[in-house]
Design a protein around this motif. Structure first.
Motif, PDB file in Angstrom:
ATOM      1  N   TRP B 191     -16.457  -9.240 -14.671  1.00 11.76           N
ATOM      2  CA  TRP B 191     -16.315  -8.286 -13.572  1.00 11.76           C
ATOM      3  C   TRP B 191     -16.952  -8.843 -12.304  1.00 11.76           C
ATOM      4  O   TRP B 191     -16.374  -8.787 -11.227  1.00 11.76           O
ATOM      5  CB  TRP B 191     -16.959  -6.950 -13.971  1.00 11.76           C
ATOM      6  N   LEU B 194     -14.798 -11.658 -10.810  1.00 13.09           N
ATOM      7  CA  LEU B 194     -13.552 -11.269 -10.157  1.00 13.09           C
ATOM      8  C   LEU B 194     -13.781 -10.360  -8.949  1.00 13.09           C
ATOM      9  O   LEU B 194     -12.997 -10.362  -8.020  1.00 13.09           O
ATOM     10  CB  LEU B 194     -12.637 -10.580 -11.161  1.00 13.09           C
ATOM     11  N   ASN B 195     -14.846  -9.555  -8.965  1.00 12.49           N
ATOM     12  CA  ASN B 195     -14.995  -8.558  -7.916  1.00 12.49           C
ATOM     13  C   ASN B 195     -16.105  -8.841  -6.917  1.00 12.49           C
ATOM     14  O   ASN B 195     -16.139  -8.244  -5.852  1.00 12.49           O
ATOM     15  CB  ASN B 195     -15.246  -7.183  -8.535  1.00 12.49           C
ATOM     16  N   ARG B 196     -17.038  -9.710  -7.269  1.00 10.84           N
ATOM     17  CA  ARG B 196     -18.180  -9.889  -6.382  1.00 10.84           C
ATOM     18  C   ARG B 196     -18.337 -11.326  -5.891  1.00 10.84           C
ATOM     19  O   ARG B 196     -19.330 -11.639  -5.249  1.00 10.84           O
ATOM     20  CB  ARG B 196     -19.465  -9.456  -7.098  1.00 10.84           C
ATOM     21  N   ARG B 201     -11.920 -13.394  -5.687  1.00  7.41           N
ATOM     22  CA  ARG B 201     -10.859 -12.884  -4.813  1.00  7.41           C
ATOM     23  C   ARG B 201      -9.794 -13.950  -4.597  1.00  7.41           C
ATOM     24  O   ARG B 201      -8.610 -13.649  -4.471  1.00  7.41           O
ATOM     25  CB  ARG B 201     -11.431 -12.434  -3.461  1.00  7.41           C
ATOM     26  N   TYR B 204      -7.369 -13.845  -7.460  1.00  8.45           N
ATOM     27  CA  TYR B 204      -6.368 -12.787  -7.280  1.00  8.45           C
ATOM     28  C   TYR B 204      -5.299 -13.235  -6.288  1.00  8.45           C
ATOM     29  O   TYR B 204      -4.102 -13.024  -6.484  1.00  8.45           O
ATOM     30  CB  TYR B 204      -7.031 -11.503  -6.754  1.00  8.45           C
ATOM     31  N   THR B 278      -7.291  -4.957 -13.739  1.00  6.98           N
ATOM     32  CA  THR B 278      -8.721  -4.774 -13.572  1.00  6.98           C
ATOM     33  C   THR B 278      -9.416  -4.998 -14.909  1.00  6.98           C
ATOM     34  O   THR B 278      -8.803  -4.850 -15.964  1.00  6.98           O
ATOM     35  CB  THR B 278      -9.052  -3.344 -13.110  1.00  6.98           C
TER      36      THR B 278
END
Lengths: 337, 342
Positions: B191, B194-196, B201, B204, B278
């Protein structure tokens, strides 16, 4: 009229590749190198016996590879082929052993076998058409749909047989299935006819062209007034029929059916198809190339077998060959563009 | 305007495919807890988590590759190789944990990077190359080991580690064990990645459209190595955890789990064409498959039925997701969607 811009080696290569099935120079060269190496390295490799044993082993994988390749040309993939083939085999054995009593006469056996084959064909066709229908209607990626279908078909086979091997074929079936016609195995002839039919279907019929167009660009094909959904249903049904044929050959070889036969072939068929020039993104692919690729794999496996290599070492050598050929092919096509 | 508010709520609900999965999951849980009273006990749920920890760790790695627009079939073979090499180092050479565990993880990353090299530089489609490397890794593993299992793992590896233990009011023992902790860490790490992080990013972006990603200056090569290397790391981790759970290293124990892990990731909303999905969705996907299998087991349905039901769940849920996405586009086209900005 194009002006030839390359002379020398390039032109020579083009001349050489013109008559080769699938127009895959790399693969043909690999095949020739392998044949020469093995026949020098192993005395007695180039014999009728080796050739005949290769002809016995090749057809099953060839039919399954075609069953995989056709959906790939449409831009999909059929992960359910092995499960479908095993389900066809099981149904055929059950029907045949139920219809043919122990001391049955010739005509009763014939009838039983015919009904059994019809039942198997019906299963293959039904599973294939249902898969195609699901893919056409839902628009979900074929990998997922066929994965689900595989799990359902295989689960049903396992549930009904408790995972056991089912036997009880009439002895005549095995005798005919393993017979030689003019010195060539019957199974090889069946495979050759199937390959010929599929080859003509792909190249010379409206369906074949619609199939390749669907694989290249489904949206554009739809706008050129082709019913893409129907093409997809047909191609998966055809894949199911090829699974049925493979099941017929498997029955003759093992003299029984099970939900677990030939499972390791599943992903090998993908590789064989790609090695034979089928575009994994769809749109392109020829039967000649697939057969040539299988020839390469079969020569490697027969050679390794004669050298006394283990089954796993052979599989490893297959893998390395595939990676090497695909790498060279793709680098080659990139530099020629 | 209660009606408009309801419509808005409905549309914002539909905007995320994993919401459907939560509904399905809750419905399945509710049905199971009625039919099988032993389902909704804390000890059963904790056991369930431990049982699916290995699959969940692998699914996290697969998910990162799916986000990057690729696909990988070879991870189970990678996990087996890493596990076996580590087990060899521990038993044959008697090395301590501080050497063995990093070595195992390194093997995983290395094999993942081989995949990345072939995909990036030989430009072969990822599904094809990883099917080929899967067969190759596994074949050579079986050839060099002769298919022999390693049973005498050292105690530091095979001993159960209980981090937290309590007894439920009804006398059931509840244990939070190491595999659960590793699984949670793997999920958190994925997580965070991929998100922080910037790289996450960029993954993605590359999965959404590799050509635009390249043109805005993202190094595609680096992203390939990151995604497949990360999967290799997670696969090796899963391999080590699996050996810890069963207390032995069997070369072909994990082989054959590829497609079920892949389907769990895709079930959770990761798209096979990349750029969508997600971490939470993947976790729910795994939970759904786990709960269904566990529930069927408790009800007493033959294990032979599992694959039929799993197959049906995959087909139905992916069809629903795709068709609801199509319906969403249509409803937007005829302006049903209430404007949210204003």
């Amino acid at each position: 009229m194009t002006v030839p811009t390359h002379f020398g080696l390039d032109t020579l290569m083009k001349q050489l590749t013109r008559g080769i099935p699938g127009k895959l120079p790399g693969l043909s060269i690999v095949l020739i190198i392998l044949l020469v190496t093995f026949s020098i390295g192993i005395p007695g490799f180039l014999s009728i016996g080796t050739l005949r044993s290769m002809m016995f082993q090749l057809p099953e994988l060839a039919l399954l590879a075609m069953a995989m390749a056709l959906p790939m040309i449409s831009g999909g993939l059929n992960l359910a082929i092995i499960a479908t083939a095993n389900a066809c085999g099981l149904v055929m054995v059950v029907v045949m052993s139920a219809l043919i009593p122990a001391g049955a006469s010739g005509s009763a056996v014939m009838l039983g076998v015919a009904v059994g084959l019809a039942a198997g064909l019906a299963v293959g066709l039904a599973v294939g058409a249902a898969t195609g229908l699901l893919i056409a209607r839902t628009g979900v990626h074929p990998i997922l749909i066929t994965l689900g279908v595989q799990s359902m078909v295989e689960g049903t086979s396992v549930l009904l047989t408790q995972g056991k091997v089912v036997s009880g074929l009439p002895s005549a079936y095995g005798a005919v299935g393993n017979s030689l016609v003019f010195g060539i195995p019957l199974t090889f002839i069946i495979m050759a006819i199937a390959a010929l039919v599929i080859g003509v279907l792909l190249k010379r019929t409206a369906f074949g062209i619609a199939l390749a167009m669907t694989g290249s660009n489904a949206e554009a094909t739809r706008y050129s007034s082709i019913n893409v959904g129907r093409v997809l249903i047909k191609v998966y049904a055809l894949s199911g029929i090829l699974c049925f044929l493979a099941a017929c050959l498997m029955l003759a070889r093992f003299n029984s059916a099970s939900s677990a036969y030939a499972k390791s072939y599943l992903l090998v068929t993908v590789l064989a198809a790609v090695l034979g020039g089928v575009d994994p993104f769809g749109g392109f692919g020829k039967v000649g190339g697939i057969i040539l690729a299988l020839g390469v794999l079969q020569v490697i496996s027969s050679g390794c077998n004669l050298l006394g290599f283990s089954e796993y070492l052979t599989l490893g050598i297959w893998g390395v060959t595939l990676i090497a050929v695909m790498g060279v092919q793709s680098i080659g096509t990139r530099s020629s563009r | 305007m209660p009606n408009a508010a309801t419509i808005r709520l409905f549309h914002s609900f539909r905007a995320r495919p994993e919401n459907w999965l939560i509904v399905v999951l809750l419905a399945v849980c509710a049905a199971l807890s009625v039919v099988a009273p032993s389902f909704l006990t804390l000890s059963n749920l904790v056991d369930l988590l431990e049982g699916y920890s290995v699959q969940a760790i692998m699914a996290m790695g697969v998910f990162v590759v799916l986000i990057a627009g690729g696909i990988d079939i070879s991870f189970a073979a990678v996990a087996s190789v890493a596990q076996y090499v580590a087990a060899m180092l521990a038993t044959q050479f008697g090395l301590p944990a501080i050497v063995v565990l990093p070595a195992g993880l390194f093997i995983g990353v290395l094999l993942g990077c081989i995949n990345a090299t072939l995909i990036h530089y030989a430009r072969v489609t990822s599904i094809i190359i990883t099917i080929a490397t899967m067969n190759t890794y596994f074949a050579f593993l079986m050839f060099f080991t002769g298919g022999h299992s390693i049973y005498n793992l050292p105690d530091w590896w095979s001993d159960r580690v209980v981090l937290f233990q309590t007894t439920a009011p009804n006398g059931d023992l509840i244990r939070i064990t190491l595999p659960i902790l590793v699984m949670v860490l793997a999920i958190v790490l994925t997580w965070l990645l991929l998100n922080r992080t910037k790289a996450g990013r960029q993954l993605y972006a590359m999965g959404g459209n590799p050509e635009s990603a390249r043109r805005i200056g993202i190094s595609i090569a680096k992203m390939h190595y990151l995604a497949y290397g990360f999967l290799g790391f997670m696969a090796a981790l899963a391999g080590l955890v699996q050996a810890h759970r069963v207390g032995e290293s069997v070369p072909n124990a994990l082989y054959g789990s590829e497609l079920s892990v892949l389907s769990a990731a895709v079930l959770g909303g990761a798209s096979l064409s990349g750029g969508v999905g997600t971490v939470g969705g993947v976790v729910i996907g795994i939970l759904l498959l786990a709960v269904i299998q566990n529930g069927l087991n408790l009800i007493g349905i033959s294990p032979y039925c599992f694959s039929i039901i799993t197959g049906a769940v995959i087909v139905i849920s992916t069809s629903l997701t795709v068709m609801s996405a199509r319906g969403r586009r249509r409803s937007r086209a005829i302006d049903l969607e209430a404007p949210t900005r204003g």
